[in-house]
Design an enzyme around this catalytic site. Structure first.
Site, PDB file in Angstrom:
ATOM      1  N   ASP A 100       0.834  -1.203   0.000  1.00 53.50           N
ATOM      2  CA  ASP A 100       0.000   0.000   0.000  1.00 53.50           C
ATOM      3  C   ASP A 100       0.875   1.263   0.000  1.00 53.50           C
ATOM      4  OD1 ASP A 100      -1.705   2.135   1.042  1.00 53.50           O
ATOM      5  OD2 ASP A 100      -3.131   0.545   1.541  1.00 53.50           O
TER       6      ASP A 100
ATOM      7  N   HIS B  74      -0.986  -2.561   8.703  1.00 53.62           N
ATOM      8  CA  HIS B  74      -1.532  -1.215   8.916  1.00 53.62           C
ATOM      9  C   HIS B  74      -3.030  -1.219   9.159  1.00 53.62           C
ATOM     10  CE1 HIS B  74      -3.126  -0.681   4.699  1.00 53.62           C
ATOM     11  NE2 HIS B  74      -2.290  -1.673   4.515  1.00 53.62           N
TER      12      HIS B  74
END
Lengths: 458, 458
Positions: A122, A188
């Protein structure tokens, strides 16, 4: 107050400069688009481009605008690639890469001769090394994977290389030094919108993301312990990143190297706690907090965790200073996809979606996630997905450049085939680049689909 | 006379047994096909199958024959896979694998701690280790590539693993022993039809095949010498195989490890020369011949080359005894394609076309050659290409089996996609297998497209 204001100013300037150069592309192209049927269009357009972006547009594209209309998709991809090439060249001369040797020395003093980090692919984690953890990219191995689900065999291979180098060359330290290879996973989550802006690969479920990261780490250690004899082992560390604020949680391992998911410390809490303290008291507070979470933590690991927390406190401050309570772009806002091996220069948040791969066949899952993100970001607005295919090579090994170029071409072809419906509509553009990672030389652009067919396509 | 008659008898029996079990398939299926619309077809067919092949046909396929007609393509592929699985299981208990420890000791006495052979992927070289060179497959690494054009990075990786093991475990010998990693390339040619039955990857041009092999070897050595410091290097050997007679030529390197293409000795010549000699005189003759070709040959290398020539003389005799002047099948006659990593059991000539690969994307060139060969052998007669996708794994590493199974599935899917026109017509059948290479256990069959959809496809 542990936050380092000077460093924050420096890093802020660098981030804004890079982001701005990408963000200037769309307004510039809009202005050029608006005048495409006016007299003296070419001269006028080139002036706008030079003034706003610092480089001219490809003449052929402008010249043919009167026949039909400007091929804005191609022009957009071309600009993104141009900005990337300029940014990358700049990186190796001016970027803030931090003190690599100092970091290596510190790591060894904590008992680690190698730091191998796998964050999620990401783009909101792309700055994790240089910004979030304030480490020098030159002293850290980073390989990103969707969901931080790194490839165990690839890491085993790196471990083997690292250990052989210690035996043969005594680098970074001798093989009999009591240090270990440290593998870190960074998963995350989103504190302000946990159910939507977390990790897509784990259905935005923080527990799942942490659990999966831990399982990968344990698999890697088992592969080393079972695959090699004579007490071979590694150390593990699991970190969670709140992509809204860049605050981290660290799951502190005990002296036996075991990680319990529930035992973690949070930098945000320590940020508040130490805000009004002097440096010594603040550091003591962090050390105590770590030992409360895991009384049986090894001393070296405790020092490393403390340093990461201390570093991250600067980053929390950085985000607050520059963006307020959270980043304005808590969701995806990457500018392009990077596929291949390299990209050390990408240390900026939300700039690139990273697909670390040798082949599209193996990297398909990661790439599919990237293409899906960019379908939302670009394609639905009629803009193409710009993909940089890059393979770095060692210039001192004969044939290395040639083999990297072949891999670029193979991967580019496989991409065009896998995403043929986008590619055929001009909604996927690919630039192939290689770079000699033993030198400070520029990227070599081998091919770019956003060049005019006459000039490019060779 | 250096030829070892006992060994030849033993190897001949093994080769004939294996080949026969594959060759029984077509006649058996013809007999079954001829009676498919007769009463009591199923019982009759199963009797034929059991008597001729030793195993029954899948009941479902027979049961449905009355509706339409027997799916002979599926049945053919199914039989090939069945025979392969049986053969493979047999290998690990009864096959003639030779004396691995003795060979390892001999190699070390010649100055080599590792023997890494890359022959061409052509099935006519599949027996090069056990038959042509009379070595133990257990003491040799073999990775086959079309045109013998091995992957330099893959070999570098193996070198790194090998050297680390010497440092950490003292296996196969201590890192400070004065031995080196030996990389061997085996290219091939046809003495009776040089312009058609040589190596397809090099346009059946012997000089080109030899030159390309030498270039790869030199690239590998350069990658080691430039990629690693402290005097890292390897030894190289280039061998040419006449696939009509199994005679070899060895390009003898000088003491500096340099190979000159024109300097080679031929086993066929030494076969004739030593035919009437006693053992001592014959060995002396071989030694002299090597030193005439390259007076500056290192002693250890000279001993190895002499041993290979001596061994190959048995093979020349074997071919003459069993087949006459040349093999009857001087062209391709492989029974199936093997793709993946493993296949240690394949030590029989013209049985399998080998595509050593991690991904179809990287192995595409090798696979295309294989599919082309089988288009001539099978497809043009209406028979499918049977492909065994196999990944061996280390059973003592947790998750290894699962990762191997995932690779199998990925590669099988990529194969079905790349060759979709064949696949959709039932002209390409795929069996996925994995095997724990740390044990003597059987193959595990994971999936097989030749199983009935109801039963298989899981």
């Amino acid at each position: 107050m542990l936050s380092r204001a000077d460093e924050n100013t420096y890093l802020g300037h660098y981030e804004r400069k890079i982001k701005q150069s990408f963000d200037d592309i769309v307004p510039t192209l809009k202005r050029i688009s608006a005048i495409q049927h006016e007299p003296d269009f070419e001269g006028h357009a080139q002036k706008i481009a030079r003034d706003s972006l610092g480089f001219p547009m490809p003449e052929d594209v402008l010249k043919n605008a009167w026949v039909d209309q400007l091929d804005m998709r191609r022009l957009f991809a071309w600009c993104v690639f141009q900005v990337y090439v300029r940014f990358c060249d700049d990186f190796y001369s001016t970027a803030p890469t931090g003190a690599a040797e100092e970091l290596a020395g510190f790591l060894q003093s904590c008992g680690f001769h190698s730091l191998d980090i796998s964050p999620c692919a990401d783009g909101r984690l792309a700055h994790v090394v240089r910004y979030v953890l304030r480490l020098s990219p030159r002293a850290v191995r980073r390989k990103s994977y969707a969901g931080a689900l790194f490839d165990v065999e690839d890491s085993v291979q790196k471990w083997v290389q690292t250990e052989l180098r210690r035996y043969r060359e005594g680098k970074p330290n001798a093989a009999d030094s009591a240090t270990r290879y440290l593998k870190v996973v960074v998963y995350h989550f989103s504190s302000s919108d946990p159910e939507h802006q977390g990790c897509a690969a784990h259905g935005s479920n923080t527990e799942k993301a942490a659990q999966a990261g831990l399982e990968k780490l344990v698999s890697f250690r088992e592969a080393i312990e079972n695959g090699f004899c004579c007490g071979a082992s590694i150390d593990l560390l699991l970190i969670g990143l709140d992509t809204d604020t860049d605050a981290i949680r660290i799951h502190v391992p005990n002296a036996a190297g075991e990680i319990v998911l529930e035992r973690f410390i949070e930098s945000a809490e320590l940020y508040s706690k130490t805000f009004d303290m002097g440096r010594d008291q603040a550091l003591k507070t962090i050390d105590t907090a770590i030992r409360v979470v895991e009384p049986d933590v090894a001393d070296g690991m405790c020092r490393l965790v403390a340093k990461l927390i201390e570093n991250n406190i600067s980053q929390i401050d950085y985000v607050k200073e520059n963006y307020g309570k959270t980043y304005p772009d808590i969701g995806h806002a990457e500018r392009f996809v990077g596929a291949g091996i390299g990209f050390e220069d990408i240390q900026i948040r939300n700039l690139m979606y990273f697909s670390y791969l040798d082949t599209v066949e193996e990297g398909a899952a990661d790439l599919d996630v990237g293409i899906k993100i960019f379908t939302g970001l670009n394609v639905k607005h009629g803009l193409p997905v710009p993909v940089v295919v890059r393979f770095d090579y060692h210039g001192h090994i004969p044939g290395g450049q040639q083999r990297a170029a072949q891999r670029c071409e193979r991967v580019a072809n496989a991409l065009a085939q896998r995403y043929s419906s986008l590619y055929e509509k001009g909604l996927l553009h690919i630039m192939q680049v290689v770079r000699d990672c033993d030198s400070n030389e520029s990227l070599q652009v081998l091919m770019c689909t956003a060049e005019q067919d006459e000039a490019g396509g060779h």
